[in-house]
Design a protein around this motif. Structure first.
Motif, PDB file in Angstrom:
ATOM      1  N   UNK A   1       0.851  -1.190   0.000  1.00  0.00           N
ATOM      2  CA  UNK A   1       0.000   0.000   0.000  1.00  0.00           C
ATOM      3  C   UNK A   1       0.890   1.245   0.000  1.00  0.00           C
ATOM      4  N   UNK A   2       0.300   2.365  -0.406  1.00  0.00           N
ATOM      5  CA  UNK A   2       1.028   3.632  -0.366  1.00  0.00           C
ATOM      6  C   UNK A   2       1.265   4.018   1.092  1.00  0.00           C
ATOM      7  N   UNK A   3       2.438   4.600   1.387  1.00  0.00           N
ATOM      8  CA  UNK A   3       2.729   4.963   2.789  1.00  0.00           C
ATOM      9  C   UNK A   3       1.655   5.836   3.417  1.00  0.00           C
ATOM     10  N   UNK A   4       1.059   6.759   2.635  1.00  0.00           N
ATOM     11  CA  UNK A   4       0.072   7.651   3.256  1.00  0.00           C
ATOM     12  C   UNK A   4      -1.292   6.974   3.446  1.00  0.00           C
ATOM     13  N   UNK A   5      -1.416   5.716   3.031  1.00  0.00           N
ATOM     14  CA  UNK A   5      -2.650   4.960   3.299  1.00  0.00           C
ATOM     15  C   UNK A   5      -2.599   4.238   4.641  1.00  0.00           C
ATOM     16  N   UNK A   6      -1.427   4.280   5.288  1.00  0.00           N
ATOM     17  CA  UNK A   6      -1.247   3.502   6.523  1.00  0.00           C
ATOM     18  C   UNK A   6      -2.062   4.085   7.680  1.00  0.00           C
ATOM     19  N   UNK A   7      -1.943   5.382   7.899  1.00  0.00           N
ATOM     20  CA  UNK A   7      -2.676   6.022   8.995  1.00  0.00           C
ATOM     21  C   UNK A   7      -2.037   5.774  10.348  1.00  0.00           C
ATOM     22  N   UNK A   8      -2.753   6.134  11.436  1.00  0.00           N
ATOM     23  CA  UNK A   8      -2.202   5.987  12.782  1.00  0.00           C
ATOM     24  C   UNK A   8      -1.798   4.541  13.054  1.00  0.00           C
ATOM     25  N   UNK A   9      -0.550   4.354  13.452  1.00  0.00           N
ATOM     26  CA  UNK A   9       0.039   3.013  13.494  1.00  0.00           C
ATOM     27  C   UNK A   9       0.577   2.678  14.875  1.00  0.00           C
ATOM     28  N   UNK A  10       0.197   1.509  15.361  1.00  0.00           N
ATOM     29  CA  UNK A  10       0.768   0.920  16.570  1.00  0.00           C
ATOM     30  C   UNK A  10       1.969   0.115  16.093  1.00  0.00           C
ATOM     31  N   UNK A  11       3.168   0.598  16.432  1.00  0.00           N
ATOM     32  CA  UNK A  11       4.366   0.059  15.776  1.00  0.00           C
ATOM     33  C   UNK A  11       4.802  -1.313  16.305  1.00  0.00           C
ATOM     34  N   UNK A  12       4.125  -1.833  17.370  1.00  0.00           N
ATOM     35  CA  UNK A  12       4.622  -3.088  17.960  1.00  0.00           C
ATOM     36  C   UNK A  12       3.523  -3.780  18.771  1.00  0.00           C
ATOM     37  N   UNK A  13       2.940  -4.819  18.190  1.00  0.00           N
ATOM     38  CA  UNK A  13       1.999  -5.676  18.920  1.00  0.00           C
ATOM     39  C   UNK A  13       2.209  -7.119  18.463  1.00  0.00           C
ATOM     40  N   UNK A  14       1.399  -8.012  19.045  1.00  0.00           N
ATOM     41  CA  UNK A  14       1.439  -9.424  18.658  1.00  0.00           C
ATOM     42  C   UNK A  14       0.016  -9.949  18.586  1.00  0.00           C
ATOM     43  N   UNK A  15      -0.395 -10.441  17.430  1.00  0.00           N
ATOM     44  CA  UNK A  15      -1.683 -11.135  17.339  1.00  0.00           C
ATOM     45  C   UNK A  15      -1.509 -12.603  17.696  1.00  0.00           C
ATOM     46  N   UNK A  16      -0.356 -13.163  17.347  1.00  0.00           N
ATOM     47  CA  UNK A  16      -0.033 -14.551  17.696  1.00  0.00           C
ATOM     48  C   UNK A  16       1.386 -14.594  18.250  1.00  0.00           C
ATOM     49  N   UNK A  17       1.554 -15.309  19.339  1.00  0.00           N
ATOM     50  CA  UNK A  17       2.903 -15.506  19.875  1.00  0.00           C
ATOM     51  C   UNK A  17       2.885 -16.656  20.864  1.00  0.00           C
ATOM     52  N   UNK A  18       3.853 -17.548  20.739  1.00  0.00           N
ATOM     53  CA  UNK A  18       4.054 -18.635  21.690  1.00  0.00           C
ATOM     54  C   UNK A  18       5.555 -18.680  21.973  1.00  0.00           C
ATOM     55  N   UNK A  19       5.925 -18.422  23.215  1.00  0.00           N
ATOM     56  CA  UNK A  19       7.349 -18.452  23.559  1.00  0.00           C
ATOM     57  C   UNK A  19       7.545 -19.033  24.951  1.00  0.00           C
ATOM     58  N   UNK A  20       8.588 -19.853  25.121  1.00  0.00           N
ATOM     59  CA  UNK A  20       8.850 -20.418  26.454  1.00  0.00           C
ATOM     60  C   UNK A  20       9.180 -19.350  27.489  1.00  0.00           C
ATOM     61  N   UNK A  21       9.492 -18.138  27.063  1.00  0.00           N
ATOM     62  CA  UNK A  21       9.782 -17.073  28.031  1.00  0.00           C
ATOM     63  C   UNK A  21       8.516 -16.494  28.662  1.00  0.00           C
ATOM     64  N   UNK A  22       7.356 -16.802  28.069  1.00  0.00           N
ATOM     65  CA  UNK A  22       6.087 -16.314  28.634  1.00  0.00           C
ATOM     66  C   UNK A  22       5.128 -17.493  28.800  1.00  0.00           C
ATOM     67  N   UNK A  23       5.433 -18.397  29.735  1.00  0.00           N
ATOM     68  CA  UNK A  23       4.579 -19.583  29.904  1.00  0.00           C
ATOM     69  C   UNK A  23       3.172 -19.189  30.335  1.00  0.00           C
ATOM     70  N   UNK A  24       2.187 -19.861  29.738  1.00  0.00           N
ATOM     71  CA  UNK A  24       0.788 -19.570  30.073  1.00  0.00           C
ATOM     72  C   UNK A  24       0.249 -18.319  29.404  1.00  0.00           C
TER      73      UNK A  24
END
Ligand SMILES: [Zn+2]
Length: 324
Positions: free
Chosen positions: A12-35
């Motif tokens: 997409x064009x850069x100006x189509x992005x809009x207000x952006x949350x630069x760091x999230x996770x929709x999916x993540x499984x890691x042994x450092x965060x059990x449960x």
């Protein structure tokens, strides 16, 4: 702004992005965060919808290789909700990959070809492409694996122009990480330093911004460690010192116990519902809009080249990759 932003649904064009949350996770499984697994597509979709409703129109999915990422599910969520999502490839810091049969065992050249294919062909045998590269280091440490990943990421950023995010443990070693990436050909102005606000030192942040690096602030709603007011003070000093052009805001909530849709709180909407209004009140609309919209669009823009040979056939999209 030249180039495009590569989202999970296409460029997409850069100006189509809009207000952006630069760091999230929709999916993540890691042994450092059990449960704390994020592994339920319906719940993650609901959380993405809440982020959108709170005022974000885009987010970066910051889960790299081997930590339960699900590019196909992320693409479905983006399509269903209308939230733009830019997906990450690369690797996290070494501690996320204990035990045998880990991508951290790959050689530098194998890492390069894997990350290149993720950017230009698709991730995990899908046609969903990554739009940025990630590396990570420990607290004032970067072991052999982490240096190899940084080198591969830096070389690929130099080769393709793709943006980079680096996980800094407690905000440490920021200058050193920029030095190492620079030695691999990646200039600081392609790099976002994630969690730099864990070391809320505005003087340091202005030095890093002067080198061109983006400052990833993602530590709000963690008042067992520091109040939001401390981050606001630091951010305001960076803006006053001329570094506003390099600031990025994210939530990095990352734990199911903090996602409303998984039964927890405060959820991904906290950033725009609770923190951004305080940023706005503190530094004004112009600086806030630059931080939320202009900066992430500039950081995430690049000009992807053609896919390398061995591109999988269109439509040969395979199942989601679960961690195994
Ligand atoms: Zn994260």
């Amino acid at each position: 702004m030249t180039g495009v932003v590569r989202t999970v649904l296409g460029d997409i064009a850069p100006d189509a992005l809009g207000p952006t949350d630069y760091h999230e996770h929709l999916f993540q499984v890691t042994p450092l965060l059990p449960g704390e697994d994020l592994d339920d597509e319906d719940a993650s979709r609901a959380e993405a919808a809440a982020l959108l409703a709170s005022g974000a129109s885009a987010m970066v999915e910051a889960t790299p290789t081997g930590l339960g990422r699900r590019p196909q599910a992320v693409a479905r969520i983006s399509r269903d909700t209308g939230l733009h999502v830019v997906h990450t490839t690369g690797l996290h810091r070494h501690a996320h990959y204990p035990g045998p049969h880990q991508p951290t065992e790959l050689s530098r050249s194998d890492l390069l070809s894997r990350f290149r294919a993720d950017l230009l062909v698709g991730m995990d045998d899908t046609a969903v492409r990554a739009g940025l590269l990630k590396a990570g280091v420990g607290y004032w440490s970067a072991d052999e694996v982490e240096r190899t990943v940084l080198d591969a990421v830096g070389q690929l950023a130099a080769e393709t122009g793709a943006p980079v995010m680096v996980h800094l443990e407690h905000g440490s070693a920021a200058h050193k990480v920029l030095d190492l990436l620079d030695e691999s050909g990646c200039p600081p102005d392609r790099v976002a330093l994630a969690h730099v606000d864990r070391n809320p030192d505005p003087g340091l942040h202005l030095e890093l911004a002067a080198r061109g690096a983006y400052l990833g602030y993602d530590g709000a709603a963690r008042h067992q460690r520091w109040p939001d007011s401390m981050l606001l003070d630091c951010l305001a000093e960076v803006v006053a010192g001329g570094g506003g052009r390099r600031l990025l805001l994210g939530g990095d909530v990352a734990r199911r116990s903090r996602y409303v849709s998984y039964g927890g709180m405060p959820g991904l909407a906290y950033l725009f519902d609770r923190f951004v209004p305080r940023v706005r009140a503190r530094v004004g609309d112009e600086a806030t809009d630059q931080i939320l919209t202009e900066n992430p669009a500039r950081w995430l823009s690049w000009e992807p080249g053609p896919a390398p040979r061995h591109r999988p056939e269109k439509g040969s999209v395979v199942h989601d990759q679960h961690r195994g």
